[in-house]
Write a protein that holds these residues in place. Structure first.
Motif, short mmCIF file in Angstrom:
data_model
loop_
_atom_site.label_atom_id
_atom_site.label_comp_id
_atom_site.label_asym_id
_atom_site.label_seq_id
_atom_site.Cartn_x
_atom_site.Cartn_y
_atom_site.Cartn_z
N ALA A 44 0.83 -1.20 0.00
CA ALA A 44 0.00 0.00 0.00
C ALA A 44 0.87 1.26 0.00
O ALA A 44 0.51 2.28 -0.61
CB ALA A 44 -0.93 0.00 1.21
N PHE A 45 2.01 1.19 0.66
CA PHE A 45 2.89 2.36 0.78
C PHE A 45 3.63 2.66 -0.53
O PHE A 45 3.79 3.83 -0.90
CB PHE A 45 3.91 2.10 1.90
N LYS A 46 4.08 1.63 -1.24
CA LYS A 46 4.89 1.82 -2.44
C LYS A 46 4.25 2.74 -3.49
O LYS A 46 4.94 3.58 -4.05
CB LYS A 46 5.26 0.48 -3.06
N LEU A 84 6.68 1.09 8.36
CA LEU A 84 7.19 1.88 7.24
C LEU A 84 8.58 2.45 7.54
O LEU A 84 9.44 2.49 6.66
CB LEU A 84 6.21 2.98 6.88
N ALA A 85 8.81 2.85 8.78
CA ALA A 85 10.14 3.35 9.16
C ALA A 85 11.17 2.23 9.04
O ALA A 85 12.26 2.44 8.51
CB ALA A 85 10.12 3.92 10.57
N TYR A 86 10.81 1.05 9.51
CA TYR A 86 11.73 -0.09 9.39
C TYR A 86 12.01 -0.37 7.93
O TYR A 86 13.17 -0.58 7.55
CB TYR A 86 11.14 -1.32 10.08
N ARG A 119 15.51 -1.13 3.53
CA ARG A 119 14.82 -1.43 2.26
C ARG A 119 15.40 -2.66 1.56
O ARG A 119 14.65 -3.53 1.12
CB ARG A 119 14.87 -0.23 1.34
N ALA A 120 16.70 -2.76 1.44
CA ALA A 120 17.31 -3.89 0.71
C ALA A 120 16.97 -5.22 1.37
O ALA A 120 16.60 -6.18 0.69
CB ALA A 120 18.82 -3.71 0.61
N GLU A 121 17.09 -5.27 2.69
CA GLU A 121 16.79 -6.51 3.41
C GLU A 121 15.32 -6.89 3.29
O GLU A 121 14.98 -8.05 3.09
CB GLU A 121 17.17 -6.39 4.89
N VAL A 122 14.45 -5.90 3.43
CA VAL A 122 13.00 -6.17 3.34
C VAL A 122 12.64 -6.61 1.92
O VAL A 122 11.87 -7.56 1.75
CB VAL A 122 12.17 -4.95 3.79
N GLU A 123 13.19 -5.96 0.92
CA GLU A 123 12.91 -6.35 -0.47
C GLU A 123 13.41 -7.77 -0.74
O GLU A 123 12.73 -8.55 -1.42
CB GLU A 123 13.53 -5.36 -1.45
N ALA A 124 14.56 -8.13 -0.20
CA ALA A 124 15.08 -9.49 -0.35
C ALA A 124 14.14 -10.49 0.33
O ALA A 124 13.84 -11.55 -0.23
CB ALA A 124 16.48 -9.60 0.23
#
Length: 88
Positions: free
Chosen positions: A15-17, A41-43, A48-53
């Motif tokens: 939803a945020f993207k 969202l702050a995390y 970002r890279a870790e969450v996207e992975a």
């Protein structure tokens, strides 16, 4: 999942993207406290890279499970079979 809710992290990030505000996300998923939306969202923004992975790995895993289920339980002609059972 966001602790205490049935809303997964992926849902809030999705939803945020495209640009939804934290307040709009909270309105859509009101079981998630606004403070938790901001925390997720702050995390995400700080990692970002870790969450996207993580999200990519989840998608790969989910795709494998989906393919296995579809192979085990094919849906070919399912609509016709259901309609035939109903007598229509």
């Amino acid at each position: 999942m966001v602790v205490g809710t049935r809303v997964p992290l992926e849902t809030l990030i999705a939803a945020f993207k495209p640009g939804q505000s934290p307040e709009a996300i909270h309105e859509s998923y009101d079981t998630v406290p606004l403070a938790d939306v901001y925390a997720v969202l702050a995390y995400y923004l700080h990692h970002r890279a870790e969450v996207e992975a993580y999200l990519s790995e989840r998608e790969r895993h989910d795709s494998k499970i989906r393919a296995r289920i579809e192979a085990e339980y094919p849906t070919d002609g399912l609509r016709a079979k259901l309609l035939a059972r109903m007598g229509t």
